[in-house]
Motif scaffolding. Structure first.
Motif, PDB file in Angstrom:
ATOM      1  N   TYR A  36      51.227  47.870  24.737  1.00 56.14           N
ATOM      2  CA  TYR A  36      50.356  48.764  25.096  1.00 56.14           C
ATOM      3  C   TYR A  36      49.116  48.360  25.994  1.00 56.14           C
ATOM      4  O   TYR A  36      48.680  48.716  27.125  1.00 56.14           O
ATOM      5  CB  TYR A  36      50.294  49.866  24.226  1.00 56.14           C
ATOM      6  N   LYS A  37      48.612  47.508  25.090  1.00 58.81           N
ATOM      7  CA  LYS A  37      47.319  46.619  25.480  1.00 58.81           C
ATOM      8  C   LYS A  37      47.743  45.970  26.993  1.00 58.81           C
ATOM      9  O   LYS A  37      46.687  45.815  28.101  1.00 58.81           O
ATOM     10  CB  LYS A  37      46.721  45.907  24.651  1.00 58.81           C
ATOM     11  N   ARG A  38      48.681  45.442  26.923  1.00 54.77           N
ATOM     12  CA  ARG A  38      49.155  44.432  28.003  1.00 54.77           C
ATOM     13  C   ARG A  38      49.591  45.371  29.378  1.00 54.77           C
ATOM     14  O   ARG A  38      49.171  45.172  30.453  1.00 54.77           O
ATOM     15  CB  ARG A  38      50.461  43.533  27.756  1.00 54.77           C
ATOM     16  N   LYS A  39      50.004  46.527  29.106  1.00 58.96           N
ATOM     17  CA  LYS A  39      50.289  47.429  30.078  1.00 58.96           C
ATOM     18  C   LYS A  39      48.871  47.963  30.616  1.00 58.96           C
ATOM     19  O   LYS A  39      49.026  48.007  31.992  1.00 58.96           O
ATOM     20  CB  LYS A  39      50.992  48.558  29.678  1.00 58.96           C
ATOM     21  N   LEU A  40      48.169  48.282  29.871  1.00 61.81           N
ATOM     22  CA  LEU A  40      46.598  48.638  30.376  1.00 61.81           C
ATOM     23  C   LEU A  40      46.244  47.737  31.172  1.00 61.81           C
ATOM     24  O   LEU A  40      45.311  47.770  32.330  1.00 61.81           O
ATOM     25  CB  LEU A  40      45.735  49.084  29.220  1.00 61.81           C
ATOM     26  N   VAL A  41      46.275  46.309  30.827  1.00 59.06           N
ATOM     27  CA  VAL A  41      45.792  45.310  31.613  1.00 59.06           C
ATOM     28  C   VAL A  41      46.247  44.925  32.657  1.00 59.06           C
ATOM     29  O   VAL A  41      45.555  44.768  33.774  1.00 59.06           O
ATOM     30  CB  VAL A  41      45.649  43.937  30.791  1.00 59.06           C
ATOM     31  N   ALA A  42      47.568  45.273  32.881  1.00 55.49           N
ATOM     32  CA  ALA A  42      48.215  45.031  34.140  1.00 55.49           C
ATOM     33  C   ALA A  42      47.784  46.108  35.173  1.00 55.49           C
ATOM     34  O   ALA A  42      47.995  45.817  36.428  1.00 55.49           O
ATOM     35  CB  ALA A  42      49.987  44.913  33.855  1.00 55.49           C
ATOM     36  N   LYS A  47      44.624  47.038  40.378  1.00 53.95           N
ATOM     37  CA  LYS A  47      43.432  47.699  40.952  1.00 53.95           C
ATOM     38  C   LYS A  47      42.409  46.617  41.273  1.00 53.95           C
ATOM     39  O   LYS A  47      41.181  46.974  42.211  1.00 53.95           O
ATOM     40  CB  LYS A  47      42.726  48.565  39.980  1.00 53.95           C
ATOM     41  N   HIS A  48      42.291  45.305  40.742  1.00 54.63           N
ATOM     42  CA  HIS A  48      41.620  44.207  41.063  1.00 54.63           C
ATOM     43  C   HIS A  48      42.087  43.272  42.000  1.00 54.63           C
ATOM     44  O   HIS A  48      42.026  42.090  41.761  1.00 54.63           O
ATOM     45  CB  HIS A  48      40.855  43.686  39.821  1.00 54.63           C
ATOM     46  N   LEU A  55      37.935  41.239  36.710  1.00 58.01           N
ATOM     47  CA  LEU A  55      38.653  42.061  35.848  1.00 58.01           C
ATOM     48  C   LEU A  55      38.205  41.396  34.264  1.00 58.01           C
ATOM     49  O   LEU A  55      38.393  40.103  34.519  1.00 58.01           O
ATOM     50  CB  LEU A  55      40.182  41.890  36.136  1.00 58.01           C
ATOM     51  N   ASN A  56      37.974  42.057  33.525  1.00 62.24           N
ATOM     52  CA  ASN A  56      37.547  41.782  32.378  1.00 62.24           C
ATOM     53  C   ASN A  56      38.660  41.920  31.101  1.00 62.24           C
ATOM     54  O   ASN A  56      38.716  43.002  30.946  1.00 62.24           O
ATOM     55  CB  ASN A  56      36.286  42.304  31.899  1.00 62.24           C
ATOM     56  N   ARG A  57      39.616  40.955  30.922  1.00 64.23           N
ATOM     57  CA  ARG A  57      40.836  41.276  30.300  1.00 64.23           C
ATOM     58  C   ARG A  57      40.389  41.544  28.604  1.00 64.23           C
ATOM     59  O   ARG A  57      41.257  42.085  27.785  1.00 64.23           O
ATOM     60  CB  ARG A  57      41.708  39.970  30.291  1.00 64.23           C
ATOM     61  N   GLU A  58      39.103  41.138  28.177  1.00 65.67           N
ATOM     62  CA  GLU A  58      38.584  41.561  27.086  1.00 65.67           C
ATOM     63  C   GLU A  58      37.765  42.661  26.849  1.00 65.67           C
ATOM     64  O   GLU A  58      36.986  42.850  25.967  1.00 65.67           O
ATOM     65  CB  GLU A  58      37.722  40.397  26.269  1.00 65.67           C
ATOM     66  N   ASP A  59      37.687  43.662  27.913  1.00 65.17           N
ATOM     67  CA  ASP A  59      37.090  44.690  28.105  1.00 65.17           C
ATOM     68  C   ASP A  59      37.492  45.676  26.788  1.00 65.17           C
ATOM     69  O   ASP A  59      38.536  46.226  26.568  1.00 65.17           O
ATOM     70  CB  ASP A  59      37.295  45.491  29.192  1.00 65.17           C
ATOM     71  N   ARG A  64      39.822  50.367  22.887  1.00 64.63           N
ATOM     72  CA  ARG A  64      39.749  51.841  22.446  1.00 64.63           C
ATOM     73  C   ARG A  64      41.085  52.725  23.055  1.00 64.63           C
ATOM     74  O   ARG A  64      41.536  53.679  22.062  1.00 64.63           O
ATOM     75  CB  ARG A  64      38.646  52.385  23.016  1.00 64.63           C
ATOM     76  N   GLN A  65      41.646  52.414  24.101  1.00 61.52           N
ATOM     77  CA  GLN A  65      42.753  53.084  24.628  1.00 61.52           C
ATOM     78  C   GLN A  65      43.873  53.024  23.863  1.00 61.52           C
ATOM     79  O   GLN A  65      44.726  53.786  23.549  1.00 61.52           O
ATOM     80  CB  GLN A  65      42.756  52.973  26.194  1.00 61.52           C
ATOM     81  N   THR A  66      43.982  51.617  23.549  1.00 60.68           N
ATOM     82  CA  THR A  66      45.085  51.347  22.709  1.00 60.68           C
ATOM     83  C   THR A  66      45.280  52.119  21.234  1.00 60.68           C
ATOM     84  O   THR A  66      46.236  52.439  20.962  1.00 60.68           O
ATOM     85  CB  THR A  66      45.367  49.937  22.448  1.00 60.68           C
ATOM     86  N   SER A  67      44.198  52.119  20.839  1.00 60.95           N
ATOM     87  CA  SER A  67      43.948  52.786  19.314  1.00 60.95           C
ATOM     88  C   SER A  67      44.340  54.180  19.514  1.00 60.95           C
ATOM     89  O   SER A  67      44.776  54.805  18.881  1.00 60.95           O
ATOM     90  CB  SER A  67      42.660  52.626  18.906  1.00 60.95           C
TER      91      SER A  67
END
Length: 369
Positions: A36-42, A47-48, A55-59, A64-67
């Motif tokens: 799910y985190k990978r999906k959010l980063v993708a 968008k970037h 893009l900050n992949r460690e944002d 938080r969204q994954t949790s």
């Protein structure tokens, strides 16, 4: 001396052992977080596209969204089935009684299980985040009236036949009637969503209903899974059911769902009648299918090597499939020529341009002077 090719556990539905199944099931929580985190980063990366350096992949927002999604997933697999089970048994806590008092109309009462609109909306939210997101469905599901949701789900649950499925009676236990009841009046509820509603309401029952998820269909109906040795045989079927970008290309109709229902039954029937004494639910099958679909982030031992070996079999299957296509076409042309010779007819002229076409001048446009 040649090095022996390592052997790995089989993930084939007809061959997977309870031990391997349990191991994959235990990896679901970690796989869910990573995938799910990978999906959010993708999504953020798209968008970037013009400025990828921004893009900050460690944002921390991704974590938080994954949790939040992990909590939603726990609600879908644990909380909601328990709430529905207690509602059916008449066991209502203070929170449930307040919900009924707030939502039910004065003259409204139900003698059977039902689902509230807010539960349906939240279930749709889980479905869209779990698979491919379709924003239109998220809005459409909210347009259903609360009393229509309660009445429709109540009728669907009443029509459900809770009898242990066996091979000879799968057509009887298949929930077509309940599916139809749910799909007709409820907006944004198709075959897949209707199966999800029934899945959360029937967990633990004699006739558990599986959710029509892409992951389940990939694994059980198309036989596509890491390490699959059957790809060379089902490659033609798999290519018809998948898009160029790798997404599933199906109609999500009752015929496909009937196929999935039977495959889930066969898998559970084999695993649950094993000597391990472990009983696996439809929800367990669903989660294992999700792990296999996101195998690269599952943490399964030797996952990288298994996927590499799997890709080799896929490439071989693709080559073999293309060769067979060319071979059939050539054979068909030869058969036509042979048939013409046997019948004593003149060979059909080729549609290709003959030699000397350029010299005849036919087909050339005359230059305007």
């Amino acid at each position: 001396m040649e090095e022996e090719t390592p052997t790995y556990p089989s993930f084939a539905p007809w061959d997977i052992t309870p031990t391997t199944f349990t191991q994959l099931l235990s990896l679901y929580p970690a796989t869910l977080k990573e995938s799910y985190k990978r999906k959010l980063v993708a999504v953020a990366a798209r968008k970037h596209r013009k400025h990828p350096e921004r893009l900050n992949r460690e944002d921390p927002v991704f974590d938080r969204q994954t949790s939040e999604y992990v909590k939603l997933d726990e609600w879908r697999y644990s909380t909601l089935p328990r709430v529905l089970r207690e509602r059916e048994e008449g066991k209502k806590d203070i929170k449930e009684k307040k919900k009924d008092a707030m939502h039910l109309k004065q003259e409204e009462s139900y003698d059977s299980l039902f689902m509230h609109k807010e539960e349906l909306v939240q279930l749709m939210e889980w479905k869209l985040k779990h698979g491919r997101y379709r924003p239109a469905l998220a809005g459409m599901i909210k347009t259903n009236k609360p009393d229509v949701v309660r009445k429709t789900t109540c009728e669907a649950f009443k029509a459900f036949l809770d009898r242990p499925p066996i091979r000879e009676t799968l057509d009887e236990t298949f929930p077509k009637k309940s599916q139809d009841i749910l799909m007709k009046p409820l907006r944004a509820v198709g075959t897949a969503t209707a199966s999800l509603i029934l899945a959360v309401a029937t967990e633990g029952k004699k006739n558990e209903i599986p959710f029509y998820s892409d992951d389940m269909y990939w694994w059980l109906c198309l036989d596509l899974f890491p390490g699959s040795e059957k790809n060379r045989y089902n490659y033609k079927k798999a290519t018809k059911r998948t898009r160029d970008d790798g997404r599933l290309d199906v109609k999500y109709n009752m015929e496909e769902y009937r196929e999935l229902y039977e495959e889930v039954f066969k898998l559970r029937d084999r695993l649950n009648n094993d000597d391990s004494n472990r009983q696996f639910s439809c929800a367990d099958v669903e989660r294992v299918a999700y792990v296999l679909r996101n195998f690269d982030v599952s943490g399964f031992p030797n996952a990288a090597e298994i996927l590499l070996q799997y890709q080799v079999t896929v490439d071989e299957a693709r080559k073999e499939f293309e060769q067979n296509k060319r071979g059939k076409k050539k054979s068909r042309d030869d058969d036509e020529s042979e048939e013409e010779f046997i019948l004593g007819v003149e060979p059909s002229e080729s549609k290709k341009r003959k030699a000397g076409f350029g010299e005849t001048g036919r087909g050339k446009k005359k230059k305007k002077i």
